[in-house]
Design an enzyme around this catalytic site. Structure first.
Site, PDB file in Angstrom:
ATOM      1  N   ASN A  91      -2.472  13.090  -3.789  1.00 26.31           N
ATOM      2  CA  ASN A  91      -3.514  13.632  -4.671  1.00 26.31           C
ATOM      3  C   ASN A  91      -3.940  15.032  -4.247  1.00 26.31           C
ATOM      4  O   ASN A  91      -4.102  15.931  -5.081  1.00 26.31           O
ATOM      5  CB  ASN A  91      -4.729  12.696  -4.675  1.00 26.31           C
ATOM      6  CG  ASN A  91      -4.547  11.504  -5.585  1.00 26.31           C
ATOM      7  OD1 ASN A  91      -3.900  11.606  -6.624  1.00 26.31           O
ATOM      8  ND2 ASN A  91      -5.106  10.369  -5.208  1.00 26.31           N
ATOM      9  N   GLU A 118      -4.734   2.477  -4.173  1.00 25.06           N
ATOM     10  CA  GLU A 118      -3.265   2.483  -4.122  1.00 25.06           C
ATOM     11  C   GLU A 118      -2.714   1.176  -3.586  1.00 25.06           C
ATOM     12  O   GLU A 118      -1.575   1.123  -3.111  1.00 25.06           O
ATOM     13  CB  GLU A 118      -2.778   3.647  -3.254  1.00 25.06           C
ATOM     14  CG  GLU A 118      -3.153   3.570  -1.792  1.00 25.06           C
ATOM     15  CD  GLU A 118      -4.514   4.161  -1.455  1.00 25.06           C
ATOM     16  OE1 GLU A 118      -4.703   4.554  -0.297  1.00 25.06           O
ATOM     17  OE2 GLU A 118      -5.380   4.241  -2.342  1.00 25.06           O
ATOM     18  N   ASP A 177      -1.602   9.717 -10.385  1.00 27.88           N
ATOM     19  CA  ASP A 177      -1.557   8.665 -11.403  1.00 27.88           C
ATOM     20  C   ASP A 177      -0.121   8.266 -11.718  1.00 27.88           C
ATOM     21  O   ASP A 177       0.192   7.077 -11.883  1.00 27.88           O
ATOM     22  CB  ASP A 177      -2.257   9.128 -12.683  1.00 27.88           C
ATOM     23  CG  ASP A 177      -3.770   9.202 -12.541  1.00 27.88           C
ATOM     24  OD1 ASP A 177      -4.294   8.692 -11.522  1.00 27.88           O
ATOM     25  OD2 ASP A 177      -4.421   9.766 -13.435  1.00 27.88           O
ATOM     26  N   ASP A 190       0.847  -1.195   0.000  1.00 31.50           N
ATOM     27  CA  ASP A 190       0.000   0.000   0.000  1.00 31.50           C
ATOM     28  C   ASP A 190       0.885   1.249   0.000  1.00 31.50           C
ATOM     29  O   ASP A 190       1.844   1.337   0.781  1.00 31.50           O
ATOM     30  CB  ASP A 190      -0.902  -0.012   1.236  1.00 31.50           C
ATOM     31  CG  ASP A 190      -1.971   1.061   1.185  1.00 31.50           C
ATOM     32  OD1 ASP A 190      -3.044   0.783   0.609  1.00 31.50           O
ATOM     33  OD2 ASP A 190      -1.736   2.165   1.709  1.00 31.50           O
TER      34      ASP A 190
END
Length: 309
Positions: A180, A215, A189, A172
């Site tokens: 973000n 993620e 991304d 993770d």
């Protein structure tokens, strides 16, 4: 001239016809077989985009060969274009009934032959693209969740048949929401692609890797003991942590948390294995993130209590 290069298997016992087809099909790679036996031998090592198949051949005819090809899962999607001097309706209907995609009559008309081959190449390519889309995570190019589990069950069956061990890693990206929020989704991304590429390069052949949500990534590596799997996870953690992710404000560095488990598959199945790895991922995050759980050198069965079975 056909715009897209391809590999074409021509099964034709007439040498003159074969030479004509070779010239017409340039610059494609043309594999040639004089009979069904030779064709099946070629198909053991090659996967052509199209098969041009003569109906009348010594020994096994084209109908029977087509039936055999279509019965094999690894071959059944290859389009078969019959080449035949027969023009009666019964012969042509039979060609379609056994799995043929199209036919061309002899003597060949070059433009017609090339047009029909072009259509079959386009069909094959489109089918390949659709299948790739169905199993691939569009952003990272890894297996998507559904495909990862499908391939994972197949890998488990293979490892179980050999009485082997299978390691599972749940990975993770730490504080991904902050990436973000601070830098925008385009950077997020790129972060996902950066981690995916690093994981894929480190895993190499023989394992399985997928993005299973957000993620989070899952990795399966067969035939390693748990100590080796934990050491591998630690290398992954350090490698990803050292990779710069460029943003408008300069380079940042991502960190990951990883849960690791290794079991002999007579003891557990895939879902249980991944559940244990996910539980250990939670422990890594609870302990402060940017770490592997179990910690390299620890015995997992004595660290922070037992895992779910």
């Amino acid at each position: 001239m056909i715009e897209e290069t391809a590999t074409i298997l021509v099964v034709e016992d007439n040498r003159t016809n074969l030479d004509i087809l070779r010239r017409l099909l340039r610059p494609h790679e043309v594999l040639a077989a004089a009979d069904a036996t030779e064709a099946l031998t070629i198909l053991e090592r090659a996967r052509p985009d199209v098969i041009l198949l003569d109906i009348m051949m010594p020994g096994m005819d084209g109908y029977e060969l087509c039936t055999i090809i279509k019965a094999r899962p690894a071959l059944r999607d290859i389009p078969i274009l019959f080449i035949t001097a027969r023009t009666d309706e019964e012969s042509l209907i039979r060609a379609f009934d056994v799995g043929g995609s199209d036919y061309v009559t002899k003597p060949f008309r070059s433009k017609e032959l090339l047009a029909r081959v072009r259509i079959q190449i386009a069909y094959r390519r489109a089918l390949q693209r659709l299948r790739k889309m169905a199993v691939t995570d569009e952003l990272t190019g890894l297996y998507n969740r559904r495909a990862f589990f499908a391939e994972g069950f197949a890998l488990c069956n293979e490892v179980r048949a050999r009485n082997g061990t299978l390691s599972a890693l749940m990975i993770d990206i730490d504080h991904f929401k902050q990436v973000n929020d601070r830098h925008g989704h385009a950077v997020g991304d790129r972060a996902l692609r950066l981690v995916a590429d690093a994981l894929a390069q480190a895993l190499g052949a023989g394992g399985l890797l997928g993005r299973i949500g957000g993620e989070e990534f899952a990795l399966l590596a067969p035939y390693r003991d748990e100590g080796e799997a934990i050491a591998f996870a630690e290398v992954l953690r350090q490698t990803i942590g050292a990779l710069p992710l460029e943003t408008d404000g300069g380079a940042i560095h991502l960190t990951v948390s990883i849960g690791v488990v290794c079991r002999r598959l007579g003891e557990v199945g895939l879902e249980t294995l991944l559940q244990i790895a996910d539980n250990r991922l939670f422990k890594a995050k609870r302990a402060g993130r940017n770490r592997v759980f179990p910690v390299p050198g620890d015995r997992p069965e004595t660290t922070n209590g037992p895992d779910p079975a």
